[in-house]
Design an enzyme around this catalytic site. Structure first.
Site, PDB file in Angstrom:
ATOM      1  N   LYS A  88       0.856  -1.193   0.000  1.00 31.22           N
ATOM      2  CA  LYS A  88       0.000   0.000   0.000  1.00 31.22           C
ATOM      3  C   LYS A  88       0.891   1.242   0.000  1.00 31.22           C
ATOM      4  O   LYS A  88       1.762   1.401   0.865  1.00 31.22           O
ATOM      5  CB  LYS A  88      -0.868  -0.015   1.256  1.00 31.22           C
ATOM      6  CG  LYS A  88      -2.318   0.254   0.980  1.00 31.22           C
ATOM      7  CD  LYS A  88      -3.099   0.114   2.274  1.00 31.22           C
ATOM      8  CE  LYS A  88      -4.540   0.440   2.072  1.00 31.22           C
ATOM      9  NZ  LYS A  88      -5.245   0.483   3.349  1.00 31.22           N
TER      10      LYS A  88
HETATM   11  C1  E4P Z   1      -8.650   0.890   3.386  1.00 32.76           C
HETATM   12  O1  E4P Z   1      -7.761   0.554   2.664  1.00 32.76           O
HETATM   13  C2  E4P Z   1      -8.488   1.904   4.438  1.00 32.76           C
HETATM   14  O2  E4P Z   1      -7.438   1.496   5.239  1.00 32.76           O
HETATM   15  C3  E4P Z   1      -9.716   2.063   5.278  1.00 32.76           C
HETATM   16  O3  E4P Z   1     -10.860   1.673   4.548  1.00 32.76           O
HETATM   17  C4  E4P Z   1      -9.851   3.433   5.878  1.00 32.76           C
HETATM   18  O4  E4P Z   1     -11.107   3.526   6.529  1.00 32.76           O
HETATM   19  P1  E4P Z   1     -11.474   4.699   7.548  1.00 32.76           P
HETATM   20  O5  E4P Z   1     -11.706   5.947   6.755  1.00 32.76           O
HETATM   21  O6  E4P Z   1     -12.723   4.233   8.213  1.00 32.76           O
HETATM   22  O7  E4P Z   1     -10.304   4.843   8.483  1.00 32.76           O
END
Ligand code: E4P
Length: 219
Positions: A88
């Site tokens: 990521k």
């Molecule tokens: C996904 O890749 C993200 O890490 C996640 O969905 C972020 O979600 P949030 O906005 O609820 O922290």
């Protein structure tokens, strides 16, 4: 809109949650981020390695470095954990350069913290395997998160990009329903929301009535 099989990823680093959802047949992949990792006991790479043993699909592990060299170093290290790692990378200019390099090296990437269609276009052009628009955080700003998914899907279809859209920052069952209605490739879903998708008060009421009738006859 492209036609692909709908995939559910689970948005957690919690091993019990991942195992439970995987047993339900609902885990085509896992997304983690530094905040999700911080909630769990144990060391980052060990947690990721454990997840990769449970789940066959892509497991996203995020780099912490913000500079290009640091991202590449971390990404290569993370990709060495298992074949199903997707590194990521934050949606920044060094991040785009890292995606270009890692894609050429055959390493899967997930470009994260995407909040506009043009960011998503750039991520796809750089060669990202996955692109993660954060719908819930846009909704929080009174902007249409799912509208962004529609725009990105249109752009990717226009130019036949291979990048898969992960609907991220999912906050409610409605986000999952809208993802499916729009034909998004993947929704990454927190565990509590995944459980909510499966439940309906009429199902519970029906079970209670069946059990009560059964008891009346059989004691
Ligand atoms: C996904 O890749 C993200 O890490 C996640 O969905 C972020 O979600 P949030 O906005 O609820 O922290």
């Amino acid at each position: 809109m492209r036609r692909r099989s709908v995939k559910f990823f689970i948005d957690t680093a919690n091993i019990d949650q991942i195992k439970d959802a995987n047993d339900m047949g609902m885990v085509d992949g896992v997304t983690t981020n530094p905040s999700l990792i911080a909630k769990e006991d144990g060391e980052f790479k060990q947690i990721i390695a454990q997840i990769c043993k449970i789940v066959e699909g892509p497991v996203s592990a995020e780099v912490i470095s913000l500079d290009y060299e640091g991202m590449i170093k971390e990404a290569i290290d993370l990709a060495g954990i298992a074949d199903n790692i997707a590194v990521k990378i934050p949606m920044t200019i060094p991040g785009l350069k890292a995606v270009k390099y890692l894609t050429a090296e055959g390493i899967k990437t997930n470009v994260t913290l995407v909040f506009s269609a043009l960011q998503a276009l750039m991520a796809a052009k750089a060669g990202a395997t996955f692109v993660s628009p954060f719908v819930g955080r846009l909704d929080d700003l009174a902007q249409e998160g799912m509208g962004l998914i529609e725009e990105i899907a249109q752009i990717y279809a226009n130019y036949d990009f291979d990048a898969q859209i992960i609907v991220a920052s999912v906050r409610s069952p409605l986000h999952v329903l809208d993802s499916a209605l729009l034909g998004a490739d993947i929704a990454t879903i927190p565990y509590d929301i995944l459980k909510k998708l499966a439940s309906h008060h009429m199902t519970d009421k029906g079970i209670d009535a069946f059990m009560a009738d059964w008891k009346k006859k059989n004691g």
